[in-house]
Write a protein that holds these residues in place. Structure first.
Motif, PDB file in Angstrom:
ATOM      1  N   GLN A   1       3.589  -9.506   9.587  1.00 30.54           N
ATOM      2  CA  GLN A   1       2.143  -9.613   9.736  1.00 30.54           C
ATOM      3  C   GLN A   1       1.422  -9.565   8.387  1.00 30.54           C
ATOM      4  O   GLN A   1       0.230  -9.874   8.315  1.00 30.54           O
ATOM      5  CB  GLN A   1       1.628  -8.483  10.640  1.00 30.54           C
ATOM      6  CG  GLN A   1       2.080  -8.589  12.075  1.00 30.54           C
ATOM      7  CD  GLN A   1       1.672  -9.896  12.723  1.00 30.54           C
ATOM      8  OE1 GLN A   1       0.543 -10.349  12.560  1.00 30.54           O
ATOM      9  NE2 GLN A   1       2.586 -10.519  13.452  1.00 30.54           N
ATOM     10  N   GLN A   2       2.127  -9.192   7.340  1.00 28.04           N
ATOM     11  CA  GLN A   2       1.533  -9.142   6.011  1.00 28.04           C
ATOM     12  C   GLN A   2       1.951 -10.338   5.158  1.00 28.04           C
ATOM     13  O   GLN A   2       1.678 -10.372   3.960  1.00 28.04           O
ATOM     14  CB  GLN A   2       1.927  -7.840   5.308  1.00 28.04           C
ATOM     15  CG  GLN A   2       1.424  -6.576   5.991  1.00 28.04           C
ATOM     16  CD  GLN A   2      -0.088  -6.534   6.083  1.00 28.04           C
ATOM     17  OE1 GLN A   2      -0.785  -6.890   5.150  1.00 28.04           O
ATOM     18  NE2 GLN A   2      -0.605  -6.106   7.230  1.00 28.04           N
TER      19      GLN A   2
ATOM     20  N   ILE B   1      -1.651 -18.899   7.354  1.00 27.40           N
ATOM     21  CA  ILE B   1      -1.926 -17.475   7.526  1.00 27.40           C
ATOM     22  C   ILE B   1      -1.791 -17.092   9.000  1.00 27.40           C
ATOM     23  O   ILE B   1      -2.455 -17.676   9.861  1.00 27.40           O
ATOM     24  CB  ILE B   1      -3.351 -17.140   7.053  1.00 27.40           C
ATOM     25  CG1 ILE B   1      -3.576 -17.637   5.622  1.00 27.40           C
ATOM     26  CG2 ILE B   1      -3.618 -15.646   7.154  1.00 27.40           C
ATOM     27  CD1 ILE B   1      -5.026 -17.598   5.183  1.00 27.40           C
TER      28      ILE B   1
ATOM     29  N   ALA C   1      -2.475 -14.731  12.255  1.00 24.58           N
ATOM     30  CA  ALA C   1      -3.556 -13.836  12.673  1.00 24.58           C
ATOM     31  C   ALA C   1      -3.466 -13.636  14.166  1.00 24.58           C
ATOM     32  O   ALA C   1      -2.826 -14.418  14.878  1.00 24.58           O
ATOM     33  CB  ALA C   1      -4.914 -14.427  12.284  1.00 24.58           C
ATOM     34  N   GLN C   2      -4.101 -12.597  14.647  1.00 24.87           N
ATOM     35  CA  GLN C   2      -4.080 -12.335  16.079  1.00 24.87           C
ATOM     36  C   GLN C   2      -5.316 -11.542  16.485  1.00 24.87           C
ATOM     37  O   GLN C   2      -5.985 -10.918  15.666  1.00 24.87           O
ATOM     38  CB  GLN C   2      -2.816 -11.577  16.486  1.00 24.87           C
ATOM     39  CG  GLN C   2      -2.692 -10.180  15.890  1.00 24.87           C
ATOM     40  CD  GLN C   2      -1.413  -9.495  16.331  1.00 24.87           C
ATOM     41  OE1 GLN C   2      -0.362 -10.130  16.482  1.00 24.87           O
ATOM     42  NE2 GLN C   2      -1.479  -8.192  16.556  1.00 24.87           N
ATOM     43  N   GLY C   3      -5.620 -11.617  17.775  1.00 20.51           N
ATOM     44  CA  GLY C   3      -6.756 -10.891  18.319  1.00 20.51           C
ATOM     45  C   GLY C   3      -6.733 -10.966  19.832  1.00 20.51           C
ATOM     46  O   GLY C   3      -5.945 -11.697  20.434  1.00 20.51           O
TER      47      GLY C   3
ATOM     48  N   ARG D   1      -1.958 -14.988  19.415  1.00 14.02           N
ATOM     49  CA  ARG D   1      -1.426 -15.090  18.057  1.00 14.02           C
ATOM     50  C   ARG D   1      -1.566 -16.529  17.577  1.00 14.02           C
ATOM     51  O   ARG D   1      -1.193 -17.460  18.296  1.00 14.02           O
ATOM     52  CB  ARG D   1       0.046 -14.661  18.011  1.00 14.02           C
ATOM     53  CG  ARG D   1       0.281 -13.187  18.273  1.00 14.02           C
ATOM     54  CD  ARG D   1       1.765 -12.857  18.346  1.00 14.02           C
ATOM     55  NE  ARG D   1       2.478 -13.413  17.211  1.00 14.02           N
ATOM     56  CZ  ARG D   1       3.565 -14.183  17.311  1.00 14.02           C
ATOM     57  NH1 ARG D   1       4.054 -14.514  18.500  1.00 14.02           N
ATOM     58  NH2 ARG D   1       4.166 -14.634  16.233  1.00 14.02           N
TER      59      ARG D   1
ATOM     60  N   ILE E   1     -10.952 -14.415  15.769  1.00 12.01           N
ATOM     61  CA  ILE E   1      -9.708 -14.180  15.019  1.00 12.01           C
ATOM     62  C   ILE E   1      -9.817 -14.783  13.629  1.00 12.01           C
ATOM     63  O   ILE E   1      -9.463 -14.151  12.622  1.00 12.01           O
ATOM     64  CB  ILE E   1      -8.509 -14.766  15.782  1.00 12.01           C
ATOM     65  CG1 ILE E   1      -8.273 -14.004  17.085  1.00 12.01           C
ATOM     66  CG2 ILE E   1      -7.246 -14.733  14.918  1.00 12.01           C
ATOM     67  CD1 ILE E   1      -7.261 -14.670  18.011  1.00 12.01           C
TER      68      ILE E   1
ATOM     69  N   GLN F   1     -12.353 -12.722  11.420  1.00 13.38           N
ATOM     70  CA  GLN F   1     -11.843 -11.446  10.929  1.00 13.38           C
ATOM     71  C   GLN F   1     -10.705 -11.628   9.933  1.00 13.38           C
ATOM     72  O   GLN F   1     -10.657 -10.967   8.894  1.00 13.38           O
ATOM     73  CB  GLN F   1     -11.382 -10.596  12.116  1.00 13.38           C
ATOM     74  CG  GLN F   1     -12.515 -10.187  13.042  1.00 13.38           C
ATOM     75  CD  GLN F   1     -12.034  -9.392  14.240  1.00 13.38           C
ATOM     76  OE1 GLN F   1     -11.050  -8.675  14.175  1.00 13.38           O
ATOM     77  NE2 GLN F   1     -12.733  -9.512  15.356  1.00 13.38           N
ATOM     78  N   SER F   2      -9.780 -12.544  10.256  1.00 14.01           N
ATOM     79  CA  SER F   2      -8.667 -12.789   9.348  1.00 14.01           C
ATOM     80  C   SER F   2      -9.156 -13.390   8.034  1.00 14.01           C
ATOM     81  O   SER F   2      -8.706 -13.000   6.951  1.00 14.01           O
ATOM     82  CB  SER F   2      -7.651 -13.726  10.010  1.00 14.01           C
ATOM     83  OG  SER F   2      -6.606 -14.043   9.115  1.00 14.01           O
TER      84      SER F   2
ATOM     85  N   HIS G   1     -10.596 -10.941   5.664  1.00 12.88           N
ATOM     86  CA  HIS G   1      -9.576 -10.117   4.991  1.00 12.88           C
ATOM     87  C   HIS G   1      -8.793 -10.904   3.951  1.00 12.88           C
ATOM     88  O   HIS G   1      -8.660 -10.464   2.799  1.00 12.88           O
ATOM     89  CB  HIS G   1      -8.616  -9.541   6.038  1.00 12.88           C
ATOM     90  CG  HIS G   1      -7.403  -8.889   5.440  1.00 12.88           C
ATOM     91  ND1 HIS G   1      -7.456  -7.683   4.777  1.00 12.88           N
ATOM     92  CD2 HIS G   1      -6.097  -9.301   5.372  1.00 12.88           C
ATOM     93  CE1 HIS G   1      -6.242  -7.361   4.332  1.00 12.88           C
ATOM     94  NE2 HIS G   1      -5.408  -8.332   4.684  1.00 12.88           N
ATOM     95  N   TRP G   2      -8.264 -12.068   4.354  1.00  8.33           N
ATOM     96  CA  TRP G   2      -7.301 -12.773   3.505  1.00  8.33           C
ATOM     97  C   TRP G   2      -7.924 -13.664   2.432  1.00  8.33           C
ATOM     98  O   TRP G   2      -7.418 -13.746   1.306  1.00  8.33           O
ATOM     99  CB  TRP G   2      -6.362 -13.619   4.370  1.00  8.33           C
ATOM    100  CG  TRP G   2      -5.223 -12.844   4.951  1.00  8.33           C
ATOM    101  CD1 TRP G   2      -5.015 -12.533   6.263  1.00  8.33           C
ATOM    102  CD2 TRP G   2      -4.111 -12.283   4.237  1.00  8.33           C
ATOM    103  NE1 TRP G   2      -3.861 -11.803   6.410  1.00  8.33           N
ATOM    104  CE2 TRP G   2      -3.283 -11.640   5.181  1.00  8.33           C
ATOM    105  CE3 TRP G   2      -3.751 -12.246   2.898  1.00  8.33           C
ATOM    106  CZ2 TRP G   2      -2.117 -10.975   4.828  1.00  8.33           C
ATOM    107  CZ3 TRP G   2      -2.572 -11.594   2.537  1.00  8.33           C
ATOM    108  CH2 TRP G   2      -1.779 -10.974   3.497  1.00  8.33           C
TER     109      TRP G   2
END
Length: 233
Positions: free
Chosen positions: A87-88, A105, A107-109, A117, A205, A208-209, A212-213
């Motif tokens: 996941q990283q 990338i 990601a999930q939600g 996913r 998703i 939010q992803s 972060h990324w």
């Protein structure tokens, strides 16, 4: 009457043999389940790896090879090692000349039914999402599952604006889902009629992803283009 009751009691099997038989059957079934799980685990892992490999090239058009990376404690991307958290990981795709095409990338939600996913492709040069594929979903058949089966919906992620803000710390315009046909901005996603919740889940998703990324990936695009810092090949 008393004799009949006595005879019936005598004809009943003792409880201990029955209990012992039930325990034995339970143990055997448990061992069979564990054995099947252990034997099929490598096959499942191999199938998932192959599916991920195919998905990377699906969401990064023009990529012909890939290298998977994780962000280390020093803030640099390095090639994946055994034991790293999937996941990283991110997956850099390169064309036949070895140039960076983009980064896939995971990601999930939460969707309508369960966790969704996905894998999406990010082109840092243009700061856009260039592809999206659902890896796992349990959305309602015929409605919610259109997020993975409807080519028209997936095509909406071929040039989705995810540019960063001036300080590079967040998305300038967070990804949002709108009603079908109501899109007016390049960071919006037209939803699917009858699958509003699932459509919004994909947008959430990505939002939010991306938050972060992308602030991590964009300033390190040259590092990824060279193969991931000092450890890259």
């Amino acid at each position: 009457m008393a004799d009949q009751i006595a005879n019936n009691a005598a004809s009943r099997p003792p409880s201990w043999p029955m209990y012992r038989a039930l325990v034995g059957v339970g143990v055997v079934c448990g061992l069979l389940i564990v054995s099947v799980f252990v034997l099929t685990l490598p096959i499942i892992a191999s199938n998932e790896a192959e599916a991920l490999q195919a998905a990377v090239f699906e969401v990064l058009p023009g990529a012909s090879s890939k290298t998977s990376f994780v962000l280390d404690a020093d803030g640099h991307f390095r090639p994946v090692r055994e034991g790293d958290n999937p996941q990283q990981m991110v997956h850099a795709g390169y064309d036949t000349d070895g140039s960076l095409v983009g980064v896939a990338i995971p990601a999930q939600g939460m969707g309508y039914q369960d966790v969704i996913r996905i894998l999406y492709g990010y082109a840092p040069q243009q700061q856009i999402v260039v592809g999206m594929q659902v890896l796992a979903s349990k959305e309602t058949p015929g409605l919610g599952d259109k997020i993975e089966k409807d080519p028209a919906f997936r095509a909406k992620f071929e040039a989705l604006d995810v540019a960063l803000s001036a300080d590079g710390q967040s998305l300038a315009h967070p990804v949002e889902a709108v009603k079908s046909g109501a899109k007016t901005a390049p960071w919006q996603v037209d939803g699917i009629t009858g699958a509003t919740i699932s459509s919004k889940a994909i947008a959430s998703i990505l939002r939010q992803s991306g938050a972060h990324w992308l602030p991590l990936l964009y300033p390190r695009r040259a590092e990824l283009a060279q193969g991931g810092g000092d450890d890259g090949q």
